[in-house]
Every structure is written in C-alpha cells, then in structure tokens.
Scaffold this motif. Structure first.
Motif, PDB file in Angstrom:
ATOM      1  N   GLY A  26      50.165  30.371  22.251  1.00  0.00           N
ATOM      2  CA  GLY A  26      48.865  30.263  22.521  1.00  0.00           C
ATOM      3  C   GLY A  26      48.534  30.097  23.856  1.00  0.00           C
ATOM      4  O   GLY A  26      49.299  29.956  24.921  1.00  0.00           O
ATOM      5  N   LYS A  27      47.149  29.873  24.443  1.00  0.00           N
ATOM      6  CA  LYS A  27      46.785  29.616  25.750  1.00  0.00           C
ATOM      7  C   LYS A  27      45.668  28.941  25.903  1.00  0.00           C
ATOM      8  O   LYS A  27      44.832  29.324  24.735  1.00  0.00           O
ATOM      9  CB  LYS A  27      46.818  30.898  26.814  1.00  0.00           C
ATOM     10  N   VAL A  28      45.110  28.312  26.924  1.00  0.00           N
ATOM     11  CA  VAL A  28      44.113  27.705  27.021  1.00  0.00           C
ATOM     12  C   VAL A  28      43.660  28.341  28.612  1.00  0.00           C
ATOM     13  O   VAL A  28      43.968  28.199  29.399  1.00  0.00           O
ATOM     14  CB  VAL A  28      44.079  26.275  27.125  1.00  0.00           C
ATOM     15  N   ASP A  29      42.024  28.749  28.553  1.00  0.00           N
ATOM     16  CA  ASP A  29      41.530  29.216  29.918  1.00  0.00           C
ATOM     17  C   ASP A  29      40.354  28.498  30.059  1.00  0.00           C
ATOM     18  O   ASP A  29      39.548  28.120  29.284  1.00  0.00           O
ATOM     19  CB  ASP A  29      41.208  30.530  29.650  1.00  0.00           C
ATOM     20  N   VAL A  30      40.136  27.811  31.198  1.00  0.00           N
ATOM     21  CA  VAL A  30      39.159  27.061  31.781  1.00  0.00           C
ATOM     22  C   VAL A  30      38.537  27.604  33.026  1.00  0.00           C
ATOM     23  O   VAL A  30      39.328  27.893  33.924  1.00  0.00           O
ATOM     24  CB  VAL A  30      39.430  25.657  32.016  1.00  0.00           C
ATOM     25  N   GLN A  31      37.241  27.857  33.129  1.00  0.00           N
ATOM     26  CA  GLN A  31      36.468  28.490  34.268  1.00  0.00           C
ATOM     27  C   GLN A  31      35.355  27.652  34.551  1.00  0.00           C
ATOM     28  O   GLN A  31      34.550  27.579  33.702  1.00  0.00           O
ATOM     29  CB  GLN A  31      36.395  29.803  34.247  1.00  0.00           C
ATOM     30  N   PHE A  32      35.307  27.264  36.053  1.00  0.00           N
ATOM     31  CA  PHE A  32      34.104  26.676  36.497  1.00  0.00           C
ATOM     32  C   PHE A  32      33.468  27.378  37.558  1.00  0.00           C
ATOM     33  O   PHE A  32      34.106  27.683  38.453  1.00  0.00           O
ATOM     34  CB  PHE A  32      34.450  25.181  36.628  1.00  0.00           C
ATOM     35  N   TYR A  33      32.024  27.385  37.644  1.00  0.00           N
ATOM     36  CA  TYR A  33      31.645  28.018  38.803  1.00  0.00           C
ATOM     37  C   TYR A  33      30.353  27.363  38.992  1.00  0.00           C
ATOM     38  O   TYR A  33      29.446  26.888  38.651  1.00  0.00           O
ATOM     39  CB  TYR A  33      31.706  29.486  38.976  1.00  0.00           C
ATOM     40  N   TYR A  34      30.127  27.439  40.750  1.00  0.00           N
ATOM     41  CA  TYR A  34      28.726  26.836  41.098  1.00  0.00           C
ATOM     42  C   TYR A  34      28.059  27.965  41.847  1.00  0.00           C
ATOM     43  O   TYR A  34      29.111  28.736  42.698  1.00  0.00           O
ATOM     44  CB  TYR A  34      28.803  25.796  41.939  1.00  0.00           C
TER      45      TYR A  34
END
Length: 649
Positions: free
Chosen positions: A303-311
């Motif tokens: 499996g995998k985990v994706d995290v994204q943050f933006y301003y």
C-alpha cells in the motif's frame, strides 16, 4: 506592449511568413519519411492517468470519459497559453470572451442563469484553482510554463466522489514534469502580431533529488469588435517559480511554489468598451503566491500513503467595483491499501479553510466583507474484481460546507474488458455545486436599499449523471472512444423578484437536463502521419419550478454550441521537421447572436540543431471570429501569426 509585428498584419505579411515556412518544409522533406516522434497508438492506450481513480491506471482501463493532452500535443499545436492548450481536448468547450478572459466548461452550462461557468474543477499539480468567490476559475491568472507540462487529463462528467463539490461537469488535472525531467537550461522567445512571450528555466541536482527554477513574462495587445473598434482588454503578466523532488528510501517528496503578477485592461461599468480617449478604462491588478508540498510513503505490504498540503494567496483589484484578498490552506491525506482478495480500497480525507476579504463599492458589495469558510470531507472507493474481465467501482464522499451543511456524493461504475483492446463501461453518479459567496453574499446597492439582496437560504445545485462508454483499438492503427451521457439537474440557481417588486435575490427554482455524445479517435495513416478528430453534440432543456419568475434563467442553454468538431493532421516529415494542421468548427450560440465559426490553425516546426527549435504558428488563419458575448461588446478572436524559438541545453 510586447508587440513584435504590426498590430494588424496584412495579407502580404501572412503570405510571406507562410511561404517561408513552406519553402523550408519543401527543402527539408525526406521522401522516405521517419518514425513518428509522438507516442504510438498502443502507447497512447497505455498512458497512465490518475484523475479517474486517484491512482495510476492505463487510459484504456479508466471507466470514464477522459482525454489526455500530452506534452507533444501542446508543443505541436503552437498553443501559447493554458486555455489555448485546452482547445486540444474535444470534450471541452473553450470560448474566448476577450483578450485574457475565457469561458470553459464540459457538457454545457458555460454561462447563463445569472452565472459564469462554475461546474468545472481545475487542478494544477493537485492544487485546486477554483475560487470560492463564484465557484469558477479566473483563467487570466492561471499560468504555467507550457514546456514543463507532462500531461493534462480532461475528465468530462462528475468527479465529486474523489474530488469533492464543484467537480460537477468535469475535472481538468494539469500535471507538470518532475524536476528530474527538466535538468539543464531552457530559453523560450515568442513573437506574434498581437504580443509576445519570453521564458527561462534552469534545473540542477541536489542530494537525493533535483530542482528547477523558472520565470516567464507575456503580453497581448487589445482585441477588436466586429466593427473594427479596439477593445480595452490589453494585458501583460509575469510569473516565477520553482520545484524540487527528492527520494529517501520508501519516501518521495516534492515542493513547488509560484509567484505571479498581472495587469488586465477592461472598461469601467456603464462605459463603452473602446479605447483611445475613453475615460472608462480600468486596470485590473492581480497577484498571487502559492506553495504545494507532497509526501508519498510506500508501505511494506504494497500500500501507500499520500499527503499533500498547499497554501494559496490571491489578490484581485477590479476598480471601481471590488477588491478581493483570499488566503486558502488545504490538507489532503489518502491511504491506498494493498489488494485484499478481489478488493482494491482507497480512502482519504480533506480539510480546507479560507479567509476572504472583499472591499465593495457603489456597484457591488459582498456582505459580510470578511468571511472565513471551512470544508471537511471524507471519501472511500473500492474497486472490485467481479470477474477477470469485469470490474465494479463503488465510492462515496461526505463533504461539509458552511452554507448547506453535509453533502453526499456517491458513484458506481462498471467496466468490462471484452478483449485486450476493447473496454466498455457505464456509470451513475450524484454530485453537487455548493453555494459560493456570489450566491449567498452579493448585494447591489440601490433603492430601497438594495437592487440585489443576496441569496439567503440558497442551496446546492444537484446533478445526477448517467454514462455509457467505449474505448478501444478496433484496428492496429486506430484508437477510438465514445461516451453517451445524460445529466439531470435540479435546484439550479435563479434570480427571483421579491413580492414587493423592489429587489431581487438568488434562489434555486430551476431544473433541466442535458443529453449528449462525445467521441474522438486517432488513425496512424503512415509511420509519420497521424490523423485525429473529435465530435461533441448535445441537447439542453431547462424549466422553471413553481413559484419562479426568472424567465432569464431559461436562456442558459444559449451559451452552449449544439455541436463542435475538430480535425487534426500531424506529419513528422523527418527527425527535424514537423507540420501540424488543425480545423475546429463550432456551432452558433443563441445568446449574443454568436454565429458558427470555423478556425484553421497550422504550425511548422524545424529543429535547427539538437538543442534548438524554430517554429512558425498561425491561429485562425482563415480570419477572426467571435466565440462568446453580446453582439455590441464581444471581442473578435483575431488571426495571429507567431514565430517561436526554443533553446535547451
């Protein structure tokens, strides 16, 4: 302003430019031809897309109406801006409104009903660029270095389960290349009869990864009315940015940021739209800053985990009407589980918050002037292998917004691989467009005391969509895709006159449906020559609900052409020279009496050296035409001829 040719090139100038290109072509032609430099038909079917399932899958296997614009497609087309590149997608309606403004949608509803286009979600490297001011996109400030684009996935149809509210009629997902793929130096210089562009990029390596930095500036002169009078819509803009990508063990990281600034001319309210000594000229100032960070972690179990943050910060000053400053922060998390028997499950969450400040005027006000909003959502999608050739995809999203509370966005898809080169699919979905500030908070001062008094109690617009599609390769040299769709809309926005007949307010007392067909294909005529084309046709019907007095909302269908057709011929003459010719035909619009038009585009590219390319491109070579707007104020989309030089090392 950035003019490299006279503002109005005569026939002689056009003939000389085209004759020079054709002469070079004739001199360089290789009678034996060369292998086609673009992807083969088989490779096109195997392109990896992510917009349909939020995970990589073959285009052939994606159970949705999705068209992929590749980097080569953009380069060969001669497109100079992002909206021009989007014209390559036959499942989009792209209408130029004025010098920098566009109305873009999929499957209709490209305006009308007291609304700009507001049912299309647009993402740039995972960052949503729709504005909560009106649930639409300010296309004049959406800019990327076109040479950095890896692909554009255009999904027509609902995408609410994976992408949330406002992904009603489609999703445009723009993905740029990784920093590793853009090493070295790049310089771009383009000059045209209506303006020009200049850009640079520098890429390098760092510990465990790569980086790039870029900058670009562009400008355009004003357009004209059908009468020949100039329109106040000249513009210029600039943007700089960077991207970094690196890996450490099972972890992959990315970080990118952009800063932009632009000025766009437009007439002031109540004035005529011509330039010169017109005191009604206003200059729209825009600026923005954004940063996006991503982390992907590969789990040991597969499996995998994706995290994204933006301003994202934007500011838009539109004198004398309003000035808006908007800050958005967004966090997305997705967990893709390893296959469990016949099931492939992915789930995730999204939290988004905005701070909006709008300074109004005597023309319009947004009350309250300062507003903070929060969107929270949770989604899950399960792909089930019912049989080796039969897959079902079930998913749902629950999303909360401050105007209407919790919305439920389910979808179900079924795909059947009848043979290795043939896939049939069907889908049913429910999605919504949640209210924006323009729906609920807009006030137009007047007597007594407002002409437009907001939209207290507005609700979400709802769409139930049914689709049936085929994608395949009937012949070794032929690929083909077709989709039938039916969209049932409810609670569409209306503008209702109050019983006192002194003011109007927004409500949701309209309904309707859209039935249509989308299809496109490519034929590899020879090793070096490809033909491609697309057709979209649809019928729209809208009606008022009991209690509505807004007859104007019934005109919303008049902003959409009944059909559009495009044909494209791409010829790779040899390893150094190529010629592309394209024809677009679009039916008339009932609103604004916009007649049908045919546009002829062509581009000749010549790789002078391995690291130097010269191209000559002409747009609308058969003459200018209108695409959107009223007959007295609409801009004519002009004939343009441009010369472009690209150097990279």
């Amino acid at each position: 302003m950035y003019n490299c040719f006279p503002s109005h090139p005569g026939p002689r100038a056009l003939v000389l430019l085209l004759a020079g290109a054709l002469a070079s072509l004739a001199h360089a032609a290789d009678p034996q031809g060369a292998d086609f430099a673009d992807l083969s038909i088989e490779e096109l079917a195997n392109i990896q897309v992510t917009s349909v399932s939020k995970k990589p899958e073959r285009l052939l296997d994606a159970p949705a109406s999705v068209f992929v614009i590749t980097a080569d497609d953009i380069r060969r087309s001669g497109a100079a801006t992002l909206p021009e590149a989007l014209r390559l997608a036959p499942n989009l309606q792209v209408a130029q409104v004025n010098g920098a403004g566009y109305a873009i949608t999929a499957r209709g509803l490209n305006g009308g009903g007291n609304s700009a286009p507001n049912k299309l979600l647009v993402l740039i490297d995972g960052r949503s660029v729709y504005t909560p001011l009106f649930s639409g996109v300010f296309w004049d400030v959406q800019d990327v270095l076109l040479e950095d684009i890896e692909r554009i996935e255009v999904v027509s149809g609902p995408g609410g389960t994976l992408w949330g509210v406002n992904a009603v009629n489609g999703v445009i997902n723009i993905t740029t290349r990784s920093a590793q793929e853009t090493q070295g130096s790049l310089a771009v210089l383009r000059g045209a009869n209506n303006g020009g562009d200049i850009a640079f990029r520098q890429g390098g390596r760092m510990e465990d990864g790569s980086w790039r930095a870029y900058g670009k500036a562009q400008g355009r002169s004003h357009t004209e009315l059908a009468s020949g009078a100039p329109v106040d819509d000249a513009w210029h803009s600039g943007q700089v940015g960077f991207r970094a990508d690196w890996e450490r063990g099972a972890d992959r990281f990315s970080l990118n940021g952009n800063v932009n600034r632009g000025k766009f001319e437009q007439p002031r309210p109540g004035t005529i739209a011509v330039s010169g000594t017109n005191p009604g000229l206003a200059t729209v100032d825009t600026e923005g800053v954004n940063f996006t960070g991503g982390w992907q972690h590969a789990l040991q179990d597969g499996g995998k985990v994706d995290v994204q943050f933006y301003y994202d910060y934007t500011r838009r000053e539109v004198p004398p009407t309003f000035t808006e400053s908007l800050d958005i922060v967004d966090l997305q998390v997705q967990h893709t589980l390893p296959a469990i028997g016949r099931h492939s499950l992915a789930w995730g969450a999204n939290a988004r918050h905005s701070w909006d400040r709008v300074q109004g005027s005597e023309y319009v006000a947004f009350l309250p002037e300062r507003l903070s909003q929060t969107w929270l959502s949770l989604f899950a999608q399960d792909e089930i292998a019912l049989m080796p050739t039969l897959r079902a995809t079930l998913g749902a999203r629950v999303e909360r917004n401050d105007y209407t509370g919790t919305e439920f966005l389910p979808s179900a898809r079924l795909s059947w691989s009848a043979a290795p080169e043939h896939a049939f699919w069907t889908a049913v979905s429910r999605t919504v467009r949640a209210p924006s500030r323009i729906d609920a908070d807009t006030y137009i001062p007047g007597r007594p005391p407002y002409v437009l008094a907001g939209g207290e109690g507005v609700r979400s617009e709802v769409a139930k969509v049914f689709e049936l599609g085929y994608r395949g390769q009937p012949l070794p040299r032929l690929s083909y895709s077709a989709t039938l769709f039916y969209s049932d809309y409810d609670h569409l926005r209306t503008q209702e006159l109050a019983p006192s007949r002194t003011a109007v307010s927004f409500a949701n007392l309209s309904e309707g449906h859209v039935f249509g067909l989308e299809m496109w294909g490519s034929f590899q005529a020879t090793k070096s020559w490809r033909l491609s084309g697309g057709l979209t046709t649809m019928r729209e019907r809208f009606a008022l609900k009991e209690g509505s007095n807004d007859a104007g909302s019934l005109l919303r269908a008049g902003f959409d052409p009944a059909h559009s057709l495009q044909l494209r011929s791409t010829w790779s003459i040899d390893a150094a020279r190529e010629l592309e010719v394209a024809v677009r035909k679009v039916a008339a619009l009932d609103i604004g009496e916009v007649p049908s038009y045919t546009a002829l585009d062509a581009r000749f590219g010549w790789r002078l050296r391995p690291n130097l390319e010269l191209s000559v491109a002409g747009m609308n070579l058969n003459g200018s035409h209108a695409e959107y707007g009223g007959i007295a104020t609409r801009s004519e989309v002009p004939r343009t001829v441009a010369v472009k030089l690209v150097w990279q090392n």
